[in-house]
Write a protein that holds these residues in place. Structure first.
Motif, PDB file in Angstrom:
ATOM      1  N   ALA A 140      44.643  41.753  42.263  1.00 48.58           N
ATOM      2  CA  ALA A 140      44.203  40.573  43.005  1.00 48.58           C
ATOM      3  C   ALA A 140      44.222  40.841  44.500  1.00 48.58           C
ATOM      4  O   ALA A 140      45.008  41.653  44.995  1.00 48.58           O
ATOM      5  CB  ALA A 140      45.093  39.378  42.689  1.00 48.58           C
ATOM      6  N   GLU A 141      43.351  40.139  45.182  1.00 47.80           N
ATOM      7  CA  GLU A 141      43.311  40.119  46.642  1.00 47.80           C
ATOM      8  C   GLU A 141      43.503  38.668  47.054  1.00 47.80           C
ATOM      9  O   GLU A 141      42.832  37.775  46.543  1.00 47.80           O
ATOM     10  CB  GLU A 141      41.969  40.642  47.138  1.00 47.80           C
ATOM     11  CG  GLU A 141      41.836  40.676  48.636  1.00 47.80           C
ATOM     12  CD  GLU A 141      40.478  41.211  49.087  1.00 47.80           C
ATOM     13  OE1 GLU A 141      40.250  41.241  50.301  1.00 47.80           O
ATOM     14  OE2 GLU A 141      39.640  41.582  48.232  1.00 47.80           O
ATOM     15  N   SER A 142      44.449  38.434  47.942  1.00 51.24           N
ATOM     16  CA  SER A 142      44.714  37.071  48.388  1.00 51.24           C
ATOM     17  C   SER A 142      44.794  37.028  49.910  1.00 51.24           C
ATOM     18  O   SER A 142      44.953  38.055  50.565  1.00 51.24           O
ATOM     19  CB  SER A 142      46.008  36.533  47.765  1.00 51.24           C
ATOM     20  OG  SER A 142      47.126  37.274  48.194  1.00 51.24           O
TER      21      SER A 142
ATOM     22  N   ARG B 105      39.845  37.220  45.119  1.00 54.93           N
ATOM     23  CA  ARG B 105      39.223  38.106  44.128  1.00 54.93           C
ATOM     24  C   ARG B 105      40.315  38.588  43.182  1.00 54.93           C
ATOM     25  O   ARG B 105      41.452  38.769  43.587  1.00 54.93           O
ATOM     26  CB  ARG B 105      38.543  39.311  44.787  1.00 54.93           C
ATOM     27  CG  ARG B 105      37.415  38.927  45.713  1.00 54.93           C
ATOM     28  CD  ARG B 105      36.574  40.091  46.174  1.00 54.93           C
ATOM     29  NE  ARG B 105      37.326  41.168  46.776  1.00 54.93           N
ATOM     30  CZ  ARG B 105      36.832  42.399  46.984  1.00 54.93           C
ATOM     31  NH1 ARG B 105      35.615  42.685  46.609  1.00 54.93           N
ATOM     32  NH2 ARG B 105      37.564  43.318  47.569  1.00 54.93           N
ATOM     33  N   TYR B 106      39.937  38.824  41.929  1.00 52.10           N
ATOM     34  CA  TYR B 106      40.903  39.313  40.957  1.00 52.10           C
ATOM     35  C   TYR B 106      40.191  40.037  39.825  1.00 52.10           C
ATOM     36  O   TYR B 106      38.972  39.958  39.681  1.00 52.10           O
ATOM     37  CB  TYR B 106      41.766  38.167  40.412  1.00 52.10           C
ATOM     38  CG  TYR B 106      41.001  37.173  39.568  1.00 52.10           C
ATOM     39  CD1 TYR B 106      41.024  37.244  38.183  1.00 52.10           C
ATOM     40  CD2 TYR B 106      40.244  36.181  40.153  1.00 52.10           C
ATOM     41  CE1 TYR B 106      40.322  36.347  37.409  1.00 52.10           C
ATOM     42  CE2 TYR B 106      39.535  35.271  39.391  1.00 52.10           C
ATOM     43  CZ  TYR B 106      39.575  35.364  38.013  1.00 52.10           C
ATOM     44  OH  TYR B 106      38.868  34.474  37.260  1.00 52.10           O
TER      45      TYR B 106
ATOM     46  N   ARG C 199      36.362  34.834  42.774  1.00 57.62           N
ATOM     47  CA  ARG C 199      36.796  33.712  41.940  1.00 57.62           C
ATOM     48  C   ARG C 199      35.749  32.703  41.882  1.00 57.62           C
ATOM     49  O   ARG C 199      35.000  32.200  41.486  1.00 57.62           O
ATOM     50  CB  ARG C 199      38.065  33.088  42.461  1.00 57.62           C
ATOM     51  CG  ARG C 199      37.917  32.526  43.851  1.00 57.62           C
ATOM     52  CD  ARG C 199      39.229  31.932  44.323  1.00 57.62           C
ATOM     53  NE  ARG C 199      39.051  31.415  45.635  1.00 57.62           N
ATOM     54  CZ  ARG C 199      38.941  30.123  45.917  1.00 57.62           C
ATOM     55  NH1 ARG C 199      39.026  29.235  44.989  1.00 57.62           N
ATOM     56  NH2 ARG C 199      38.763  29.726  47.144  1.00 57.62           N
TER      57      ARG C 199
ATOM     58  N   VAL D 130      44.102  33.166  46.142  1.00 57.53           N
ATOM     59  CA  VAL D 130      43.479  34.335  45.514  1.00 57.53           C
ATOM     60  C   VAL D 130      41.977  34.227  45.737  1.00 57.53           C
ATOM     61  O   VAL D 130      41.370  33.212  45.428  1.00 57.53           O
ATOM     62  CB  VAL D 130      43.802  34.395  44.005  1.00 57.53           C
ATOM     63  CG1 VAL D 130      43.008  35.503  43.325  1.00 57.53           C
ATOM     64  CG2 VAL D 130      45.296  34.581  43.792  1.00 57.53           C
TER      65      VAL D 130
ATOM     66  N   PHE E  91      44.759  32.656  35.500  1.00 59.51           N
ATOM     67  CA  PHE E  91      44.259  32.355  36.838  1.00 59.51           C
ATOM     68  C   PHE E  91      43.881  30.888  36.865  1.00 59.51           C
ATOM     69  O   PHE E  91      43.221  30.393  35.951  1.00 59.51           O
ATOM     70  CB  PHE E  91      43.028  33.210  37.158  1.00 59.51           C
ATOM     71  CG  PHE E  91      42.307  32.778  38.408  1.00 59.51           C
ATOM     72  CD1 PHE E  91      42.791  33.111  39.650  1.00 59.51           C
ATOM     73  CD2 PHE E  91      41.150  32.012  38.327  1.00 59.51           C
ATOM     74  CE1 PHE E  91      42.129  32.701  40.808  1.00 59.51           C
ATOM     75  CE2 PHE E  91      40.482  31.609  39.469  1.00 59.51           C
ATOM     76  CZ  PHE E  91      40.977  31.955  40.709  1.00 59.51           C
TER      77      PHE E  91
ATOM     78  N   LEU F 170      37.206  44.186  40.863  1.00 60.78           N
ATOM     79  CA  LEU F 170      37.507  42.867  41.415  1.00 60.78           C
ATOM     80  C   LEU F 170      36.280  41.975  41.253  1.00 60.78           C
ATOM     81  O   LEU F 170      35.151  42.430  41.412  1.00 60.78           O
ATOM     82  CB  LEU F 170      37.819  42.980  42.910  1.00 60.78           C
ATOM     83  CG  LEU F 170      39.171  43.532  43.293  1.00 60.78           C
ATOM     84  CD1 LEU F 170      39.209  43.831  44.778  1.00 60.78           C
ATOM     85  CD2 LEU F 170      40.270  42.532  42.942  1.00 60.78           C
TER      86      LEU F 170
ATOM     87  N   ILE G 265      47.522  33.116  40.570  1.00 59.15           N
ATOM     88  CA  ILE G 265      47.738  33.704  39.254  1.00 59.15           C
ATOM     89  C   ILE G 265      49.163  33.372  38.851  1.00 59.15           C
ATOM     90  O   ILE G 265      50.098  33.525  39.641  1.00 59.15           O
ATOM     91  CB  ILE G 265      47.482  35.222  39.277  1.00 59.15           C
ATOM     92  CG1 ILE G 265      45.990  35.463  39.552  1.00 59.15           C
ATOM     93  CG2 ILE G 265      47.925  35.866  37.971  1.00 59.15           C
ATOM     94  CD1 ILE G 265      45.605  36.902  39.747  1.00 59.15           C
TER      95      ILE G 265
END
Length: 129
Positions: A84-86, A74-75, A129, A72, A42, A126, A51
């Protein structure tokens, strides 16, 4: 003449302080890298956070292929998966990613229901970041 000297001196001091406090660089994104295992990493580079898969695993520097595109937000990861959430490219919604390490054919977003169901079963959390 005095005003010019004072302005020049002030700018010189400000310049010196700025670069002496930042370690010689304005921003080094290499300082914000987290290894995710199996050559995935990351990189938290502001709104370009993403990522990647390291294409030169034995080399001194990294050269990566984007696996989850920016941004991104959250991961999480474990030995087998990266989640991951983007933010989508238009900034209008979210994309959810379930990536099984080593399987490059699984590189596509999934719907939120599948995502949250699967990560609950996998027990991966999660983190921001």
């Amino acid at each position: 003449m005095i005003k010019s000297f004072i302005a020049f001196f002030g700018l010189t001091v400000a310049f010196f302080l700025f670069f002496s406090c930042s370690g010689g660089t304005v921003y080094n994104h290499a300082n914000n890298i987290e290894e995710l295992g199996d050559d995935y990493y990351f990189i938290g580079d502001g709104n370009e956070s993403q990522i990647l898969l390291n294409l030169k695993p034995g080399a001194k520097s990294k050269m990566g292929k984007t696996i989850v595109p920016p941004e991104v937000i959250r991961y999480g990861f474990d030995n087998q998966y990266i989640i991951a959430e983007s933010i989508d490219g238009k900034g209008e919604g979210y994309l959810y990613w379930l990536i099984r390490k080593g399987e490059l054919d699984s590189l596509h977003p999934v719907d939120s229901l599948e995502f949250f169901t699967r990560i609950s079963l996998l027990g991966i959390e999660l983190k921001d970041r």
